[in-house]
Design a protein around this motif. Structure first.
Motif, short mmCIF file in Angstrom:
data_model
loop_
_atom_site.label_atom_id
_atom_site.label_comp_id
_atom_site.label_asym_id
_atom_site.label_seq_id
_atom_site.Cartn_x
_atom_site.Cartn_y
_atom_site.Cartn_z
N SER A 14 0.84 -1.20 0.00
CA SER A 14 0.00 0.00 0.00
C SER A 14 0.88 1.25 0.00
O SER A 14 2.05 1.21 0.38
CB SER A 14 -0.89 0.01 1.24
N SER A 15 0.28 2.37 -0.42
CA SER A 15 0.96 3.66 -0.33
C SER A 15 0.60 4.32 0.99
O SER A 15 -0.46 4.05 1.56
CB SER A 15 0.55 4.57 -1.49
N GLY A 16 1.46 5.19 1.47
CA GLY A 16 1.17 5.87 2.72
C GLY A 16 2.44 6.40 3.36
O GLY A 16 3.43 6.67 2.68
N ARG A 17 2.40 6.56 4.66
CA ARG A 17 3.55 7.11 5.38
C ARG A 17 3.92 6.18 6.53
O ARG A 17 3.05 5.71 7.27
CB ARG A 17 3.22 8.49 5.95
N LEU A 18 5.21 5.93 6.67
CA LEU A 18 5.70 5.09 7.78
C LEU A 18 6.28 6.02 8.83
O LEU A 18 7.17 6.83 8.53
CB LEU A 18 6.76 4.11 7.27
N ARG A 19 5.75 5.92 10.03
CA ARG A 19 6.19 6.80 11.11
C ARG A 19 6.72 6.00 12.28
O ARG A 19 6.36 4.84 12.47
CB ARG A 19 5.01 7.65 11.61
N GLY B 41 -6.70 6.60 -2.53
CA GLY B 41 -6.47 7.04 -3.90
C GLY B 41 -5.44 6.21 -4.61
O GLY B 41 -4.68 5.47 -3.99
N GLU B 42 -5.43 6.34 -5.94
CA GLU B 42 -4.52 5.53 -6.75
C GLU B 42 -3.15 6.17 -6.84
O GLU B 42 -3.02 7.39 -6.85
CB GLU B 42 -5.09 5.34 -8.17
N THR C 159 -4.09 10.81 -0.12
CA THR C 159 -4.29 11.49 1.16
C THR C 159 -4.49 10.45 2.24
O THR C 159 -4.97 9.35 1.97
CB THR C 159 -5.54 12.39 1.09
N PRO C 160 -4.12 10.76 3.49
CA PRO C 160 -4.24 9.76 4.56
C PRO C 160 -5.68 9.26 4.69
O PRO C 160 -6.63 10.05 4.68
CB PRO C 160 -3.81 10.55 5.80
#
Length: 360
Positions: free
Chosen positions: A9-14, A27-28, A43-44
């Motif tokens: 998946s796309s996103g943010r790793l924190r 979203g794609e 977007t998150p």
């Protein structure tokens, strides 16, 4: 027990305190070659997935992931490498934490075995000998299950590879060894149509190995599988004091860990090629799992998920090790190969290196 984590998946790793959180994006994803902004694609979504850091052996990013220097520092502290793939599934690079296993004597011996021609030639020959032996093991497994012209075709390839292997002892240059390995692989790939052309495998067309870009579905599978084998080998080398940039068959160069290229040659027939045969012949991967992009053919995300799931299971499968007299996983076999190389580098007379030969 630590294991690799694969993030599609796309996103943010924190990082939050001593835990990793992956925040998924909605979203794609925009293809890398069509993105001129560099901004995150989605977007998150509000969905957060925690990762128990003590269980992470390495991270694979197949989606578009944002991360910052604090996170990289955190990964380095826990000695977690991260491997990155682009939109099309091409391997793009690896973040490796600073070396934590140092051995000055091993580093010196590793360099000396590269600069001294006879020593380098011995190791390069051993790698090609093991790699081509494992090619033969794969072909001999299938030739007994074929009939008619398909069987004759594979038998002819076996004879060709045996002839090439007979020249190993007389080879006096690295380029000659590379030539033997290359011609053996050409003969090996040349009979894949005979092995695959029944059942679900009839849907695939394959004539020869083409890399940049992969010209058809089978070439896409080989490229993707080889990149997984490379990163798996690299992370096992990282668990030892070996320097991954000093190699013996492949020429050391900038921007690559050439020792991983050397050792992965031995494991490609065992891990990558047999995985492809399994996924294609059982119909788990079909032509609908591919797409044409940028003049080539690439696995879609669904196809990459299938391949990675089987790959991860395969690495954890075990075989009985005759010398150790216990079961070891396929991934552990790669680490053992690193240890064999280390023993050779430190004491080549008492512990001469011999590459892994499939015995099962």
């Amino acid at each position: 027990m630590k294991r690799p984590y694969y993030i599609f998946s796309s996103g943010r790793l924190r990082r939050r305190q001593n835990t990793l959180f992956f925040e998924k994006a909605a979203g794609e994803r925009i293809p890398d070659d069509q993105d001129e902004t560099g901004e995150p694609s989605g977007t998150p979504s509000g969905e957060r997935i925690p990762f128990p850091v003590e269980q992470i052996e390495s991270l694979y990013f197949f989606g578009e992931v944002d991360l910052n220097s604090k996170l990289l520092t955190f990964l380095a502290r826990h000695d977690i490498p991260a491997h990155f793939y682009d939109y099309y599934g091409n391997y793009t690079g690896t973040y490796i934490p600073r070396d934590h296993l140092h051995s000055g004597r091993l580093r010196i011996e590793q360099v000396l075995h590269y600069v001294r021609t006879k020593r380098r030639l011995y190791l390069a020959r051993a790698i090609v000998e093991a790699a081509t032996y494992n090619l033969l093991r794969v072909l001999r497994y299938y030739v007994n299950r074929l009939e008619g012209t398909r069987r004759e075709t594979v038998s002819a390839a076996i004879a060709t590879i045996e002839q090439e292997r007979a020249q190993l002892r007389s080879a006096e240059k690295i380029s000659e060894l590379m030539g033997i390995e290359g011609r053996s692989r050409d003969a090996y790939y040349g009979v894949w149509p005979a092995i695959l052309s029944d059942g679900p495998g009839e849907a695939f067309v394959f004539e020869k190995r083409e890399r940049r870009p992969p010209s058809n579905e089978i070439n896409a599978l080989i490229s993707f599988g080889n990149s997984l084998c490379y990163t798996t080998t690299l992370r096992q080398i990282h668990r030892t004091a070996l320097d991954p940039t000093i190699s013996y068959l492949h020429e050391p160069g900038a921007r690559r860990f050439s020792l991983a290229l050397d050792l992965s040659e031995i494991f490609k027939p065992i891990l990558v090629d047999r995985a492809i045969f399994r996924l294609v012949k059982t119909g788990e991967v079909t032509p609908r799992h591919f797409e044409e992009r940028l003049g080539g053919v690439y696995l879609k995300e669904a196809g990459r998920r299938i391949f990675v799931r089987y790959w991860d299971e395969r690495l954890r499968q075990t075989v009985h090790h005759r010398r150790l007299e216990r079961h070891v996983s396929y991934e552990r076999l790669i680490r053992l190969e690193c240890y064999k190389l280390i023993r050779h580098l430190l004491d080549p007379k008492n512990e001469p290196y011999q590459g892994l030969h499939m015995w099962w």
